[in-house]
Write a protein that holds these residues in place. Structure first.
Motif, PDB file in Angstrom:
ATOM      1  N   THR A 169      -6.262   4.494   1.481  1.00 13.71           N
ATOM      2  CA  THR A 169      -6.789   3.562   2.477  1.00 13.71           C
ATOM      3  C   THR A 169      -6.686   2.136   1.957  1.00 13.71           C
ATOM      4  OG1 THR A 169      -8.369   5.227   3.231  1.00 13.71           O
ATOM      5  CG2 THR A 169      -8.810   2.937   3.849  1.00 13.71           C
ATOM      6  N   ASP A 170      -6.243   1.229   2.820  1.00 10.63           N
ATOM      7  CA  ASP A 170      -6.207  -0.173   2.409  1.00 10.63           C
ATOM      8  C   ASP A 170      -7.639  -0.696   2.362  1.00 10.63           C
ATOM      9  OD1 ASP A 170      -5.573  -2.784   1.828  1.00 10.63           O
ATOM     10  OD2 ASP A 170      -4.029  -2.970   3.371  1.00 10.63           O
TER      11      ASP A 170
ATOM     12  N   LEU B 180       0.850  -1.188   0.000  1.00 15.09           N
ATOM     13  CA  LEU B 180       0.000   0.000   0.000  1.00 15.09           C
ATOM     14  C   LEU B 180       0.889   1.244   0.000  1.00 15.09           C
ATOM     15  CD1 LEU B 180      -2.881   1.224   0.234  1.00 15.09           C
ATOM     16  CD2 LEU B 180      -2.531   1.217   2.725  1.00 15.09           C
TER      17      LEU B 180
ATOM     18  N   GLY C  25      -7.330   2.934  -2.485  1.00 14.86           N
ATOM     19  CA  GLY C  25      -5.961   2.630  -2.086  1.00 14.86           C
ATOM     20  C   GLY C  25      -5.092   2.441  -3.309  1.00 14.86           C
TER      21      GLY C  25
END
Length: 882
Positions: free
Chosen positions: A336-337, A332, A454
């Motif tokens: 955001t993951d 990542l 992400g």
């Protein structure tokens, strides 16, 4: 009347799918910087450390990323999962729960069973309705998810009786209000099928250390040695090799080269991958034994050449997996993951958009393929050239997507992303932007809004011609693989201390004890039935695709590697034929000769009767490193012809020499070994099935059905390996059906005859065996056993003890000896050790049944430095070891 209590977890988990990891170490805390514990986690929930098996309760939700725990169990990087604690359900006062307990049933000798209940009701009380979250109302958001079974616990009089799973079948309504929830209880081992689902073996997470470079030197090394879990046996996938005065060549006058053979993987490594992938714990007692550790699966996924071979394309590959935050194949970089992504809906719901930005150093062609990990189904494939940018939309159903979009199905997204090329050019950058979205389908249009985004990259962009084990393993479902392993070795499974125990039925029974239940049985009525349900039982292999075995069976009219019991089908017994057939391949190997002179070359060939490559089912085999001066090997990419000093010979049997070794065969019946030209090894039928079948086919065999009121000390402690004694007669347990409210049990027992193995060894069940056998110490090469000798107890007629290791005799000890250390063992291997009590009665030597125990030797220490190594200390002093 028993006090019956039923407990469940309410099905809430965090994270909802898979596991997450602690991001830092904090005493008596769980810290995860990526978590939101304020959403769904409560005080009293149980946190499981999935790395080391410990657990603790949540004492406080400190903030969104920190939980206070009742014990200090986490270090940074360790995986966790959070579940609600067990909560007691309200019960109807007169509602009974009837549990049927069975593990091996004479009605179907090939299956393993688990405890289960009849459907029963619990009231739709305020408390129960809260736990089941008013399932009857489909408008309730986040209601109970009846698609899944939940953890359950049954207690009798306050003591744990059975652990397992509970299924919600339905809700009974009265006056448009919930009245009762209809439930079914299942034993713990049933969860295997739920966990594994329909996943293919290629879904398994094998350690990267098993992968290897597909080049001549590596293949040659693995072809001439069995070191490690992967090696190459002499099985050709396309060539028909012969041996003559002109050497070892194919019928097309070609030498054997590195691309003509395929690797094999230890089956034990597949078991370990199943444990890792699904976070389950399978006991080592059988799966880590010497025999099982010696079995391989040939990695033959497609007929003919491997894709790595020049003839198969010479593919070089980059691979990434999009599934959980713990996957390391994608990094990542920002945002955001979004993992894990759950796709839901039909026409509206959630979808995933993957945006690819691929930068290359040249204009060579490469292929992008996206597969569903569970079954390796190809969802998308396209060829590209040079630098590219494109989007892929992934939907839960066909309704919502457009032409070119991917239909994945509902559930958690688990994708493999493969980029392959036959070129050696490099990728400068591969960036994947994942957008998790809500969507609504409208005719001719649609609407989307992004939930989270992400940006990911591959940690390594180096491409190489690597053999990736998961891509070469044969096509077979994980559950089918385990089912066939269980059939092959007549294994039974049960859960003990959160570990799934798997043992051959004979070894399972050998661990049992006896209970005299005569006074608890209702003698006023009983039923006696015949045990025999089938005229005969036939054992065999479903697939035999190679030409040699087909030709042999055609000429001799036999079923190679098969067995029937009784051996003759001429009997006029009642019943039909029962088949125990494995979905594994059976191949006949061939020892080559030059005229009348035998060579040391023994080979297999996966080619059909027309001498074309064929596929067959997954092949299990033993592999023996064989010294030879007859076999030549050529580098197809250039180089001279080599004569090898040894090669890996495929075999049906494992044959060793030594006081601690015995021989085993992967055939059900007695067969002449292809290399030794004589019978070798104890076959599968004799070793794992004969004793059981002879017992249920015995003329004196009977099924006895009685009813009993078993006391709680028996009901809570019996195992299905135990024997029940009624009026001085011993019986094995076929099934027990118990009403937990009334304590009334319906017992189905079968008579216990002396086993074939026992009779041949002069063993008799009426002779007392050792009360206990203990492992008192282990090293990397030894196991020490301890017991109380009969001499110390002044037991009549006991004249000594015979020690056995893996069913092979070791030595006889006197009746005053209470311990023995077995040395010369392999490190990290599980051994079955047995003591057979020796009696001398009227000058005749006879024996008790075995008292067995399983022991695993320690792993050998890793040498950190050897003589001649140079060490440099922190003070820059140089030390040369001598």
């Amino acid at each position: 009347m028993q006090i019956l209590e039923l407990y469940i977890r309410d099905g809430i988990k965090y994270p909802e799918f898979g596991t997450s990891a602690a991001t830092s170490t904090s005493t008596n805390n769980l810290v995860d910087a990526t978590a939101d514990f304020t959403s769904g986690v409560k005080v009293g929930y149980v946190v499981f450390n999935k790395t080391d098996g410990t657990s603790a309760k949540v004492t406080a939700v400190t903030n969104a990323t920190t939980l206070a725990l009742s014990a200090n169990i986490f270090a940074s990087g360790e995986l966790y999962q959070i579940k609600s604690d067990f909560v007691r359900l309200d019960m109807f006062n007169d509602e009974s729960v009837t549990i049927t307990d069975t593990i091996k049933n004479t009605k179907d000798i090939s299956k393993v069973f688990t405890p289960f209940s009849q459907q029963f009701n619990v009231p739709a009380s305020k408390h129960n309705s809260k736990l089941f979250r008013h399932y009857e109302d489909n408008d309730v958001v986040n209601s109970f998810d009846a698609r899944f079974r939940v953890d359950a616990l049954i207690k009798l009089n306050g003591t744990d009786y059975k652990k397992g799973k509970l299924r919600l079948n339905s809700v009974t309504m009265k006056d448009n209000k919930a009245h009762a929830y209809k439930l079914v209880f299942f034993g713990e081992t049933i969860e295997l099928k739920d966990i594994l689902g329909e996943d293919d073996l290629s879904r398994l997470e094998f350690p990267s250390s098993l992968n290897f470079a597909y080049d001549y030197d590596t293949i040659k090394s693995k072809f001439t040695s069995t070191s490690g879990d992967v090696c190459f046996p002499l099985i050709t996938h396309s060539k028909n090799m012969r041996f003559s005065n002109s050497g070892y060549k194919s019928t097309n006058n070609e030498f054997l080269n590195q691309f003509d053979i395929k690797p094999a993987l230890k089956v034990r490594a597949i078991i370990e991958a199943i444990e890792t992938t699904y976070d389950i714990d399978l006991s080592n007692d059988f799966f880590n034994s010497t025999d099982f550790n010696s079995i391989y699966m040939w990695l033959h996924r497609e007929s003919g050449f491997m894709s790595n071979a020049d003839e198969g394309g010479g593919l070089r590959t980059l691979e990434a997996r999009f599934h959980l935050p713990t996957d390391t194949s994608l990094t990542l970089d920002s945002g955001t993951d979004v993992r894990p992504v759950e796709l839901t809906g039909f026409g509206f719901g959630t979808k995933l958009t993957l945006s690819f930005a691929i930068t290359t150093s040249g204009s060579d062609e490469y292929n992008l393929k996206i597969l569903r990990s569970s079954d390796n189904a190809v969802l998308f494939e396209e060829d590209y050239t040079g630098t590219q940018s494109f989007n892929l939309d992934i939907f839960p159903s066909f309704l919502g997507g457009l032409a070119g979009d991917i239909t994945y199905g509902e559930g958690i997204v688990d994708l493999k992303i493969l980029i392959t090329t036959t070129s050696t050019f490099t990728f400068s950058d591969i960036e994947i932007t994942a957008r998790y979205k809500n969507y609504t389908f409208q005719a001719g249009a649609g609407s989307n809004n992004t939930i989270a985004t992400g940006v990911y990259s591959l940690p390594s962009l180096a491409i190489s011609n690597q053999v990736i084990i998961s891509r070469q393993i044969p096509k077979m479902k994980v559950i089918d693989f385990l089912t066939n392993i269980f059939k092959m070795f007549n294994l039974v499974a049960y859960k003990e201390n959160d570990q799934i125990q798997a043992l051959p039925f004979n070894d399972f029974n050998a661990q049992g004890n006896s209970y005299d239940i005569t006074r608890y049985v209702d003698t006023s009525k009983s039923t006696i039935e015949k045990v025999l349900k089938y005229k005969s039982v036939k054992f065999g292999f479903k697939s035999k695709q190679s030409f040699l075995i087909q030709k042999q069976e055609e000429l001799l009219g036999n079923d190679f590697a098969g067995e029937s019991y009784p051996a003759s089908n001429d009997n006029e017994w009642d019943g039909g034929e029962f088949k125990v057939e494995l979905d594994f391949e059976k191949m006949l190997y061939e020892r080559l000769s030059n005229g009348s002179t035998l060579s040391t070359i023994c080979q297999g060939a996966m080619i059909d009767k027309d001498f074309n490559p064929t596929i067959g089912a997954p092949l299990l085999l033993y592999i023996k490193n064989q010294a030879s001066s007859d076999l030549t090997f050529k580098n197809s990419t250039g180089g001279s012809l080599e004569t090898l000093g040894a090669y890996n010979r495929p075999s049906q049997v494992k044959v060793n020499v030594g006081v601690f070794d015995t021989s085993s065969s992967l055939n059900f019946g007695v067969e002449i070994d292809e290399f030794f030209r004589e019978v070798k090894g104890t076959n599968l039928f004799a070793k794992y099935y004969a004793d059981y079948l002879v017992s249920i086919y015995d003329r004196q065999g009977r099924i006895k059905k009685v009813e009993a009121f078993l006391p709680l000390h028996i009901l809570l402690n019996y195992n299905l390996s135990d024997k029940f004694v009624i009026g001085n007669k011993s019986y094995r347990i076929n099934s027990i059906k118990t009403n937990l409210l009334t304590n009334k049990s319906s017992l189905e027992l079968y008579t216990l005859s002396e086993s074939v193995t026992g009779v041949s060894n002069s063993q008799f069940a009426f002779l007392q065996r050792l009360a206990a056998l203990n492992v008192t110490a282990t090293t990397s090469s030894s196991v020490t056993l301890g017991w109380i000798p009969a001499g110390a107890l002044n037991t009549d007629n006991v004249t000594g003890y015979d020690i056995y290791k893996d069913d092979e005799f070791v030595e006889t000890l006197g009746n005053d000896i209470g311990g023995r250390t077995l040395t010369g063992l392999d490190s990290g291997i599980t051994y079955k050790l047995a003591i057979r009590t020796r009696y001398t009665i009227s000058s005749q030597v006879v024996f008790s049944e075995d008292r067995i125990v399983f022991a695993t030797t320690d792993l050998a220490p890793t040498a950190l430095a050897e003589n001649g190594d140079t060490l440099v200390t922190e003070g820059s002093d140089t030390i040369i070891l001598e």
